[in-house]
Design a protein around this motif. Sequence first.
Motif, PDB file in Angstrom:
ATOM      1  N   ASN A 164       0.831  -1.142  -0.011  1.00 14.24           N
ATOM      2  CA  ASN A 164      -0.123  -0.212  -0.013  1.00 14.24           C
ATOM      3  C   ASN A 164       0.809   1.298  -0.134  1.00 14.24           C
ATOM      4  O   ASN A 164       0.390   2.317  -0.593  1.00 14.24           O
ATOM      5  N   TYR A 165       1.981   1.179   0.739  1.00 17.41           N
ATOM      6  CA  TYR A 165       2.882   2.124   0.859  1.00 17.41           C
ATOM      7  C   TYR A 165       3.347   2.755  -0.660  1.00 17.41           C
ATOM      8  O   TYR A 165       3.943   4.168  -0.755  1.00 17.41           O
ATOM      9  N   PHE A 166       3.640   1.806  -1.464  1.00 18.07           N
ATOM     10  CA  PHE A 166       3.838   2.093  -2.821  1.00 18.07           C
ATOM     11  C   PHE A 166       3.039   2.198  -3.669  1.00 18.07           C
ATOM     12  O   PHE A 166       3.285   3.019  -4.880  1.00 18.07           O
ATOM     13  N   SER A 167       1.741   1.652  -3.653  1.00 20.68           N
ATOM     14  CA  SER A 167       0.970   1.691  -4.679  1.00 20.68           C
ATOM     15  C   SER A 167       0.289   3.099  -4.717  1.00 20.68           C
ATOM     16  O   SER A 167      -0.091   3.467  -5.826  1.00 20.68           O
ATOM     17  N   VAL A 168       0.180   3.952  -3.617  1.00 22.38           N
ATOM     18  CA  VAL A 168      -0.144   5.374  -3.751  1.00 22.38           C
ATOM     19  C   VAL A 168       0.693   6.037  -4.571  1.00 22.38           C
ATOM     20  O   VAL A 168       0.262   6.819  -5.421  1.00 22.38           O
ATOM     21  N   PRO A 169       1.932   6.185  -4.190  1.00 19.89           N
ATOM     22  CA  PRO A 169       2.929   7.003  -5.006  1.00 19.89           C
ATOM     23  C   PRO A 169       2.901   6.588  -6.759  1.00 19.89           C
ATOM     24  O   PRO A 169       2.999   7.353  -7.530  1.00 19.89           O
ATOM     25  N   ALA A 170       2.763   5.149  -7.076  1.00 18.80           N
ATOM     26  CA  ALA A 170       2.514   4.708  -8.318  1.00 18.80           C
ATOM     27  C   ALA A 170       1.246   5.564  -8.804  1.00 18.80           C
ATOM     28  O   ALA A 170       1.472   5.914  -9.964  1.00 18.80           O
ATOM     29  N   ALA A 171       0.274   5.462  -8.084  1.00 20.68           N
ATOM     30  CA  ALA A 171      -1.068   5.924  -8.791  1.00 20.68           C
ATOM     31  C   ALA A 171      -1.022   7.340  -8.935  1.00 20.68           C
ATOM     32  O   ALA A 171      -1.538   8.059  -9.698  1.00 20.68           O
ATOM     33  N   GLN A 172       0.010   8.108  -8.188  1.00 22.42           N
ATOM     34  CA  GLN A 172       0.097   9.426  -8.192  1.00 22.42           C
ATOM     35  C   GLN A 172       1.062  10.016  -9.211  1.00 22.42           C
ATOM     36  O   GLN A 172       1.247  10.931  -9.357  1.00 22.42           O
ATOM     37  N   GLY A 173       1.531   8.910  -9.872  1.00 18.14           N
ATOM     38  CA  GLY A 173       2.393   9.061 -10.851  1.00 18.14           C
ATOM     39  C   GLY A 173       3.877   9.561 -10.571  1.00 18.14           C
ATOM     40  O   GLY A 173       4.527  10.193 -11.469  1.00 18.14           O
ATOM     41  N   ASP A 174       4.197   8.920  -9.350  1.00 25.93           N
ATOM     42  CA  ASP A 174       5.523   9.258  -9.021  1.00 25.93           C
ATOM     43  C   ASP A 174       6.510   8.644  -9.798  1.00 25.93           C
ATOM     44  O   ASP A 174       6.591   7.607 -10.526  1.00 25.93           O
TER      45      ASP A 174
ATOM     46  N   GLY B 106       6.773  -1.298 -17.851  1.00 27.06           N
ATOM     47  CA  GLY B 106       6.571  -2.377 -18.547  1.00 27.06           C
ATOM     48  C   GLY B 106       5.629  -3.441 -18.026  1.00 27.06           C
ATOM     49  O   GLY B 106       4.951  -4.276 -18.378  1.00 27.06           O
ATOM     50  N   TYR B 107       5.254  -2.997 -16.533  1.00 32.13           N
ATOM     51  CA  TYR B 107       4.292  -3.766 -15.849  1.00 32.13           C
ATOM     52  C   TYR B 107       3.063  -2.917 -15.381  1.00 32.13           C
ATOM     53  O   TYR B 107       2.185  -3.720 -14.752  1.00 32.13           O
ATOM     54  N   TYR B 108       3.116  -1.638 -15.260  1.00 30.58           N
ATOM     55  CA  TYR B 108       2.078  -0.730 -14.677  1.00 30.58           C
ATOM     56  C   TYR B 108       1.962   0.452 -15.467  1.00 30.58           C
ATOM     57  O   TYR B 108       3.021   1.090 -15.923  1.00 30.58           O
ATOM     58  N   GLU B 109       0.881   1.028 -15.623  1.00 26.83           N
ATOM     59  CA  GLU B 109       0.531   2.328 -16.111  1.00 26.83           C
ATOM     60  C   GLU B 109      -0.401   2.856 -15.403  1.00 26.83           C
ATOM     61  O   GLU B 109      -1.430   2.314 -14.631  1.00 26.83           O
ATOM     62  N   PRO B 110      -0.192   3.995 -14.840  1.00 34.90           N
ATOM     63  CA  PRO B 110      -1.071   5.039 -13.596  1.00 34.90           C
ATOM     64  C   PRO B 110      -2.441   5.097 -14.497  1.00 34.90           C
ATOM     65  O   PRO B 110      -2.684   4.983 -15.703  1.00 34.90           O
TER      66      PRO B 110
END
Length: 521
Positions: free
Chosen positions: A235-245, A254-258
């Motif tokens: 969870n600590y990493f999924s929010v930065p990823a979703a925020q476009g960090d 190659g594994y994820y797009e926001p």
Amino acid sequence: MSKRFYITTAIDYVNGQPHLGHAYEKIVADVIARGRRSLGQEVFFLTGLDEHGQKVQRSAQAEGKPAQVYCDELAEVWLQFVRKLGISNDDFIRTTQPRHKAVVQALLRKLHDRGDLYKAPYRGWYSWKEETFLTDKDRRPDGTFDPMWGEVTELVEDNWFFRMSRYQSWLIEYIEAHPDFVHPPTRRNEVLSFLRSRPLEDLCISRPASRLSWGIPIPFDPDYVNYVWFDALTNYFSVPAAQGDPAALAALKGYYEPPDGNLARLELWPADIHVIGKDIVRFHAIYWPIMLHAAGIEPPRQVLVHGWWQKDGQKMSKTTGNVVDPVAVIDEWGVDAFRYYVLRELDIGPDGNWTDAGFKARYSAELANALGNLVHRTLSMLHRYRKGVVPPPHNELEPDAARVAAEVRSCLEQNRLQDALISIWSLITRANQYIDHTTPFKLAKDPAQAARLDQILYNLVETVRVVAVLLWPFLPTTATRIHAQLGLQGEPNRWTEAAWGRLPAGHTVQTPEVLFPRKEG
């Protein structure tokens, strides 16, 4: 774009009830977040809920509800709890959210491609109550398991494993090279002792969907769902990823797009502080950094570990009624009284002991008498002797205010919250003593002492203003009320305003109101 100060709490299991420990952890993180904002840093503060697992699935079935509906109802209870505590979080993560699931599955795919995940039979004693496999270390001397584990049965099943064992040496070296990674030092030493004393086992990270359907599916094997670690911790990493960090997106390329329409592009990772309780140190200081390292992601900068609360020297227990209900305390005494007691009573690290008598004593002596009385006396005298108009500036108490402001700033930068409050109250005590020593109520009777009375009144009202600025991270509602009584707009939430002399001559203050009503009994 510059990196924001990124702080998190642990996520709470939705199937439980909010208690004193949850409240304390959120308040600690909130004060750190507010303190950093006050000092001029951009901050991102995350808290949230862990919503998957066997307990939720069973509880939802028992109530005849879909698991998601069951979680949605409980999530509202937790959201109200966060609001009740006056928490200034920027986001609230729920592990059932699509944005979280996408990152978990991306991380699993990357580690699978790297050869860090494998499938193998697993045999073990399983606690259905705690949703965990047990080891021989969990057995009592007679070979049985403690009733705390509930029903324990032997289970054999294929599952997915994470090759955690291959990174043990790396983690030992990392912690040795980064002495602030786990704080306080006692917890760091415990982690190192554990790592040096035994080989790490690989981590079972799945459950068959036939037994546990309420979870995030393993993307390369849909007959299994992710279990606990790569769900809750991520969870600590999924929010930065979703925020476009940028760091998160680069690690998952190659594994994820926001999500579509994401324009935030906030620079958050690595997390600056994970605030957690001592019971989950192993997961955050061993499992989590290894998971990240295996995926080529920088570990968080610090895991800040707090202790547990007892009540009246005993473990809290609903069965015996030996509990503290934060909501009930706040409803009776106010949120800032609750925040003050838990922060002043317990430093980050050791265990604490709540006593109702101790709470009432601090409320009376330190909030109502010391702080409340200082503000009320100061503004009352200013109205009585100068019609509420601020006299010309004077700096007799400036050295005291400057010293305390420097101490509090240092404490905030080092997360020494208890020490910061002790320092603030030294200034409050100094100001109250100043009234007693200078006796402005006597000087007011002598017209020849008018200039001296002006000096005293300015020093007092300016000290009150500085105190409001220093208090804001800790007691934001009270600090803002003091600010308003001083006739000032907005919140005293900028550290630069702690500088002496910002209150101009001729400014008019408001009529004082009681900050902390005295309680009988």
